[in-house]
Design a protein around this motif. Structure first.
Motif, mmCIF file in Angstrom:
data_model
loop_
_atom_site.group_PDB
_atom_site.id
_atom_site.type_symbol
_atom_site.label_atom_id
_atom_site.label_comp_id
_atom_site.label_asym_id
_atom_site.label_seq_id
_atom_site.Cartn_x
_atom_site.Cartn_y
_atom_site.Cartn_z
ATOM 1 N N VAL A 280 100.826 51.478 32.218
ATOM 2 C CA VAL A 280 102.125 51.601 32.894
ATOM 3 C C VAL A 280 102.754 52.954 32.554
ATOM 4 C CG1 VAL A 280 104.465 50.609 33.039
ATOM 5 C CG2 VAL A 280 102.502 49.103 32.704
ATOM 6 N N ILE A 281 103.335 53.587 33.561
ATOM 7 C CA ILE A 281 104.117 54.807 33.321
ATOM 8 C C ILE A 281 105.556 54.519 33.753
ATOM 9 C CG2 ILE A 281 104.475 57.230 34.001
ATOM 10 C CD1 ILE A 281 101.471 57.409 34.560
ATOM 11 N N ILE A 282 106.501 54.800 32.873
ATOM 12 C CA ILE A 282 107.911 54.693 33.255
ATOM 13 C C ILE A 282 108.454 56.126 33.245
ATOM 14 C CG2 ILE A 282 110.175 53.676 32.734
ATOM 15 C CD1 ILE A 282 108.099 51.472 33.090
ATOM 16 N N ASP A 283 108.820 56.606 34.399
ATOM 17 C CA ASP A 283 109.240 58.009 34.520
ATOM 18 C C ASP A 283 110.762 58.079 34.635
ATOM 19 O OD1 ASP A 283 109.594 60.653 35.026
ATOM 20 O OD2 ASP A 283 108.054 60.785 36.584
ATOM 21 N N LEU A 284 111.404 58.313 33.494
ATOM 22 C CA LEU A 284 112.880 58.364 33.497
ATOM 23 C C LEU A 284 113.413 59.655 34.130
ATOM 24 C CD1 LEU A 284 114.143 56.873 30.108
ATOM 25 C CD2 LEU A 284 114.128 55.821 32.359
ATOM 26 N N ALA A 285 112.512 60.582 34.416
ATOM 27 C CA ALA A 285 112.959 61.819 35.071
ATOM 28 C C ALA A 285 112.894 61.685 36.594
ATOM 29 C CB ALA A 285 112.107 62.987 34.591
ATOM 30 N N ALA A 286 112.649 60.459 37.084
ATOM 31 C CA ALA A 286 112.443 60.259 38.526
ATOM 32 C C ALA A 286 113.558 60.865 39.376
ATOM 33 C CB ALA A 286 112.314 58.768 38.818
ATOM 34 N N GLU A 287 114.808 60.720 38.880
ATOM 35 C CA GLU A 287 115.937 61.198 39.699
ATOM 36 C C GLU A 287 115.907 62.704 39.915
ATOM 37 O OE1 GLU A 287 120.092 59.105 39.128
ATOM 38 O OE2 GLU A 287 118.620 58.360 37.690
ATOM 39 N N SER A 288 115.345 63.432 38.932
ATOM 40 C CA SER A 288 115.294 64.885 39.126
ATOM 41 C C SER A 288 113.883 65.337 39.483
ATOM 42 C CB SER A 288 115.846 65.621 37.904
ATOM 43 O OG SER A 288 115.237 65.144 36.729
ATOM 44 N N GLY A 289 113.131 64.469 40.178
ATOM 45 C CA GLY A 289 111.830 64.866 40.708
ATOM 46 C C GLY A 289 110.656 64.204 40.003
ATOM 47 N N GLY A 290 110.864 63.795 38.731
ATOM 48 C CA GLY A 290 109.799 63.078 38.030
ATOM 49 C C GLY A 290 108.918 63.974 37.178
ATOM 50 N N ASN A 291 108.412 63.421 36.065
ATOM 51 C CA ASN A 291 107.464 64.133 35.196
ATOM 52 C C ASN A 291 106.022 63.810 35.578
ATOM 53 O OD1 ASN A 291 109.620 63.527 32.380
ATOM 54 N ND2 ASN A 291 109.365 65.449 33.490
ATOM 55 N N CYS A 292 105.857 62.846 36.483
ATOM 56 C CA CYS A 292 104.515 62.492 36.936
ATOM 57 C C CYS A 292 104.411 62.871 38.412
ATOM 58 C CB CYS A 292 104.274 60.993 36.737
ATOM 59 S SG CYS A 292 102.716 60.450 37.441
ATOM 60 N N GLU A 293 103.274 63.438 38.742
ATOM 61 C CA GLU A 293 103.048 63.900 40.110
ATOM 62 C C GLU A 293 103.180 62.779 41.136
ATOM 63 O OE1 GLU A 293 99.327 66.023 39.901
ATOM 64 O OE2 GLU A 293 99.477 66.600 42.010
ATOM 65 N N LEU A 294 102.933 61.531 40.714
ATOM 66 C CA LEU A 294 102.887 60.429 41.681
ATOM 67 C C LEU A 294 104.193 59.631 41.761
ATOM 68 C CD1 LEU A 294 99.358 59.209 40.622
ATOM 69 C CD2 LEU A 294 99.920 60.328 42.765
ATOM 70 N N THR A 295 105.164 59.990 40.923
ATOM 71 C CA THR A 295 106.401 59.196 40.870
ATOM 72 C C THR A 295 107.151 59.223 42.198
ATOM 73 O OG1 THR A 295 106.664 59.630 38.524
ATOM 74 C CG2 THR A 295 108.666 59.039 39.725
ATOM 75 N N LYS A 296 107.645 58.039 42.584
ATOM 76 C CA LYS A 296 108.556 57.961 43.740
ATOM 77 C C LYS A 296 109.858 57.366 43.213
ATOM 78 C CE LYS A 296 105.615 57.967 47.734
ATOM 79 N NZ LYS A 296 104.930 59.118 47.204
ATOM 80 N N PRO A 297 110.983 58.111 43.361
ATOM 81 C CA PRO A 297 112.244 57.602 42.808
ATOM 82 C C PRO A 297 112.573 56.214 43.350
ATOM 83 C CG PRO A 297 112.503 59.837 43.659
ATOM 84 C CD PRO A 297 111.130 59.391 44.045
ATOM 85 N N ASP A 298 112.986 55.343 42.452
ATOM 86 C CA ASP A 298 113.427 53.992 42.789
ATOM 87 C C ASP A 298 112.306 53.109 43.343
ATOM 88 O OD1 ASP A 298 115.426 52.189 42.571
ATOM 89 O OD2 ASP A 298 116.349 52.622 44.511
ATOM 90 N N LYS A 299 111.072 53.515 43.108
ATOM 91 C CA LYS A 299 109.952 52.717 43.630
ATOM 92 C C LYS A 299 108.891 52.543 42.552
ATOM 93 C CE LYS A 299 110.122 53.138 48.515
ATOM 94 N NZ LYS A 299 111.074 54.180 48.854
ATOM 95 N N GLY A 300 108.047 51.564 42.758
ATOM 96 C CA GLY A 300 106.855 51.420 41.930
ATOM 97 C C GLY A 300 105.650 51.839 42.763
ATOM 98 N N VAL A 301 104.727 52.565 42.151
ATOM 99 C CA VAL A 301 103.534 53.017 42.873
ATOM 100 C C VAL A 301 102.341 52.546 42.058
ATOM 101 C CG1 VAL A 301 102.249 55.078 43.609
ATOM 102 C CG2 VAL A 301 104.755 55.121 43.564
#
Ligand code: NAD
Length: 375
Positions: A280-301
């Motif tokens: 599991v990856i929890i990306d708390l930087a999602a709101e400012s673009g994310g620290n993971c290339e695959l992050t989608k803000p407010d979504k699970g991928v």
């Protein structure tokens, strides 16, 4: 002097800028509080508790704005609300200055004094007002719980008659306020934790929480305890070094941020593909673009059986305590402006001066002025 707290209207926002305990503290300073009916409901603070603490609950939002010397908010006001604020009045809250150009123009044109919680200087005297920190610690705590909930494994080591279960392995990237709280929470739940940051000072903090610091030869301290952006070469080296640790982790929590800039990409698609299934990856930087290339803000991928969560507004998911901490931050800041029950701000005070976004028809915060007036 009167302060007013309207109901938050941003989608999903459950926090409120004042709690009854803080109403009573304002009362002792001789400051009256008006609060919009139902403003605390989503944080489980009923109107009666505010009334009992000495506040006046009002139905008519227009009256709030008309009578208030200072309006307290969690989220930035909408443009419409900014037009309802009393000309020359004061509004305090998170203002997201780098993405609020239209709002800042309204403040400037209507001579509204706006204080942005993001701009409170990180000096010892202002620690009690530091809402970025109080809310980040909520986010870090919740990130670990979110990961634990999604993980297909136990967190602690278990010795059972059936055999021994190994503890989960966490990797925390970015060890600011949120990262430290994520580490502490994961340790309490029994996980093995590694953590990494570009500021070398964090090593000792990580170790004091019983976690292992991932050592790299990149140092990127910047002013105010923040990090600077890495060069392209440093980014490449960082990704190379971190890949092994990502591959070993059951959970990766990322919190890496650079003030006023998009979040750095640290976890690449290839690193995710190499993670263990069920991680599991929890990306708390999602709101400012994310620290993971695959992050989608407010979504699970889901990618290669790895779940990547990009939660937004995590503090709002713990509304009771997030509001309590925030309200106390507000109290300490507003109390600075009160003398003998009267509003008497000293704009030369470092804390007030630095946190002022607009006043007297000027944009006082340099980067925001450049953003708005350089347009
Ligand atoms: P933040 O939210 O800006 O960033 C989170 C973390 O990400 C930081 O620790 C940063 O160094 C790290 N980071 C940035 N780029 C990175 C990268 N490429 N790789 C790995 N990590 C990266 O930080 P924050 O939580 O607001 O805290 C920043 C610092 O300020 C901390 O040292 C904190 O203790 C300090 N602080 C001081 C005060 C005070 O003195 N009043 C108050 C709050 C925080």
């Amino acid at each position: 002097m009167k302060i007013a707290v309207p109901k938050e209207c941003a989608a999903g926002e459950q926090r409120v800028a004042i709690v009854p305990e803080v109403v009573a503290r304002f009362g002792k300073l001789g400051v009256g509080v008006l609060i919009e009916e139902g403003a605390g409901a989503a944080a489980y603070q009923p109107d009666q508790s505010y009334t009992a603490a000495g506040a006046t609950v009002v139905q008519d939002a227009e009256r709030l704005y008309r009578e208030a010397d200072v309006v307290l908010r969690v989220q930035p006001p909408t443009i419409e609300e900014a037009h309802r604020l009393r000309e020359g009045g004061i509004v305090v809250g998170f203002m997201a200055p780098h993405k609020s150009a239209e709002l800042v123009k309204v403040f400037r044109n209507r001579k509204i004094t706006s204080l942005a919680m993001e701009l409170i200087p990180r000096i010892s005297r202002a620690q009690s007002m530091d809402a970025l920190s109080s809310q980040a610690s909520v986010a870090g705590y919740k990130a670990t719980l979110m990961a634990a909930y999604r993980l297909s494994k136990f967190m602690p080591m278990l010795t059972t008659p059936t055999g021994t279960i190994r503890p989960a392995r966490f990797l925390i990237i970015g060890v600011g306020v949120a990262g430290l709280q994520a580490i502490a929470t994961a340790r309490r739940l029994g996980a093995i934790v590694e953590a990494y940051d570009v500021r070398p000072d964090t090593k000792e903090q990580v170790q004091s929480l019983g976690a292992k610091f991932v050592q790299m030869d990149i140092q990127a301290d910047a002013a105010g305890g923040y990090a600077r952006e890495l060069t392209e070469e440093e980014k490449r080296r960082q990704q190379e070094l971190i890949a092994k640790h990502v591959g070993q982790a059951d959970v990766v929590i990322t919190t890496a941020a650079i003030p006023g800039r998009p979040a750095p990409i640290i976890i690449t698609r290839a690193m995710v593909a190499a993670m263990k299934p069920g991680s599991v990856i929890i990306d708390l930087a999602a709101e400012s673009g994310g620290n993971c290339e695959l992050t989608k803000p407010d979504k699970g991928v889901k990618f290669h059986d790895v779940e990547i969560c990009g939660p937004v507004n995590m503090p709002s998911t713990l509304p009771a305590h997030a509001s309590e901490l925030y309200a106390k931050n507000m109290f300490h800041l507003v109390a600075l402006m009160v003398k003998d029950g009267k509003l008497e701000p000293d704009w030369d005070d470092e804390v007030l001066r630095d946190s002022t976004l607009t006043r007297d028809g000027d944009i006082k915060h340099g980067p925001t002025r450049a953003l708005v007036e350089g347009e």
